[in-house]
Design a protein around this motif. Structure first.
Motif, mmCIF file in Angstrom:
data_model
loop_
_atom_site.group_PDB
_atom_site.id
_atom_site.type_symbol
_atom_site.label_atom_id
_atom_site.label_comp_id
_atom_site.label_asym_id
_atom_site.label_seq_id
_atom_site.Cartn_x
_atom_site.Cartn_y
_atom_site.Cartn_z
ATOM 1 N N SER A 12 0.963 -1.408 0.074
ATOM 2 C CA SER A 12 0.018 0.139 0.144
ATOM 3 C C SER A 12 1.096 1.559 0.541
ATOM 4 N N LEU A 13 0.184 2.389 -0.820
ATOM 5 C CA LEU A 13 0.965 3.509 -0.374
ATOM 6 C C LEU A 13 0.510 4.163 0.711
ATOM 7 N N ASN A 14 -0.157 3.700 2.193
ATOM 8 C CA ASN A 14 -0.221 4.661 2.910
ATOM 9 C C ASN A 14 1.343 3.797 4.067
ATOM 10 N N LEU A 15 1.295 5.017 4.823
ATOM 11 C CA LEU A 15 2.392 4.253 5.725
ATOM 12 C C LEU A 15 2.209 4.689 7.301
ATOM 13 N N ASP A 16 2.451 3.800 8.136
ATOM 14 C CA ASP A 16 2.354 4.371 9.520
ATOM 15 C C ASP A 16 3.216 4.895 9.951
ATOM 16 N N LEU A 17 4.008 5.997 10.620
ATOM 17 C CA LEU A 17 4.978 5.327 11.237
ATOM 18 C C LEU A 17 4.896 6.184 12.706
ATOM 19 N N TYR A 18 5.867 5.016 13.703
ATOM 20 C CA TYR A 18 6.070 5.230 14.811
ATOM 21 C C TYR A 18 7.694 5.053 16.023
ATOM 22 N N ILE A 19 7.042 6.640 15.811
ATOM 23 C CA ILE A 19 8.569 7.101 16.333
ATOM 24 C C ILE A 19 8.615 7.579 17.911
ATOM 25 N N GLN A 20 9.510 8.247 18.834
ATOM 26 C CA GLN A 20 9.617 7.975 20.005
ATOM 27 C C GLN A 20 11.342 8.826 20.433
ATOM 28 N N SER A 21 10.725 10.143 21.077
ATOM 29 C CA SER A 21 12.232 10.755 21.090
ATOM 30 C C SER A 21 12.318 10.713 22.537
ATOM 31 N N THR A 51 9.003 12.290 23.068
ATOM 32 C CA THR A 51 7.653 12.395 22.946
ATOM 33 C C THR A 51 7.318 11.020 21.973
ATOM 34 N N TYR A 52 5.956 10.841 22.227
ATOM 35 C CA TYR A 52 5.623 9.250 21.251
ATOM 36 C C TYR A 52 5.077 9.927 20.182
ATOM 37 N N GLU A 53 5.983 10.040 19.075
ATOM 38 C CA GLU A 53 4.332 10.365 17.525
ATOM 39 C C GLU A 53 4.367 8.979 16.744
ATOM 40 N N GLU A 54 2.256 9.205 16.571
ATOM 41 C CA GLU A 54 2.289 7.977 15.637
ATOM 42 C C GLU A 54 1.831 9.225 14.583
ATOM 43 N N ILE A 55 2.446 8.678 13.021
ATOM 44 C CA ILE A 55 2.301 9.970 12.098
ATOM 45 C C ILE A 55 1.878 8.908 10.875
ATOM 46 N N SER A 56 0.448 9.422 10.211
ATOM 47 C CA SER A 56 -0.028 8.172 8.976
ATOM 48 C C SER A 56 0.249 9.371 7.748
ATOM 49 N N LEU A 57 0.872 8.308 6.568
ATOM 50 C CA LEU A 57 1.060 8.803 5.649
ATOM 51 C C LEU A 57 0.093 8.385 4.018
ATOM 52 N N SER A 58 0.525 8.973 3.589
ATOM 53 C CA SER A 58 0.042 8.223 2.365
ATOM 54 C C SER A 58 0.460 9.309 0.783
ATOM 55 N N LEU A 59 1.885 8.294 0.588
ATOM 56 C CA LEU A 59 2.304 8.985 -1.057
ATOM 57 C C LEU A 59 1.682 8.390 -1.629
ATOM 58 N N GLU A 60 2.610 9.309 -2.132
ATOM 59 C CA GLU A 60 1.737 9.626 -3.647
ATOM 60 C C GLU A 60 1.923 8.082 -5.237
#
Length: 72
Positions: A12-21, A51-60
């Motif tokens: 899928s072109l959808n991507l979920d990133l989970y990042i903790q700083s 922080t803990y971030e959940e980022i949802s992206l859609s690649l073109e």
């Protein structure tokens, strides 16, 4: 010995990133980028301290992408 090429599965072109700083993310200019096979930045962001971030992206477009993290 030759190793056969195995085509990567379609995804899928959808991507979920989970990042903790950590607590020094802002002091070290922590950031991330997703770069396409031509070197174009498809997505990017910065990280705040502790922080803990959940980022949802859609690649073109379909293709190969690289995720880069910077800690300067």
């Amino acid at each position: 010995m030759a190793v056969p090429f195995i085509k990567a599965p379609e995804v899928s072109l959808n991507l979920d990133l989970y990042i903790q700083s950590d607590s020094d993310a802002e002091d070290h200019n922590n950031r991330w980028q997703i770069v396409d096979e031509n070197g174009n930045i498809a997505a990017e962001g910065t990280l705040a301290n502790s922080t803990y971030e959940e980022i949802s992206l859609s690649l073109e477009t379909e293709g190969c992408y690289e995720i880069r993290f910077y800690d300067e």
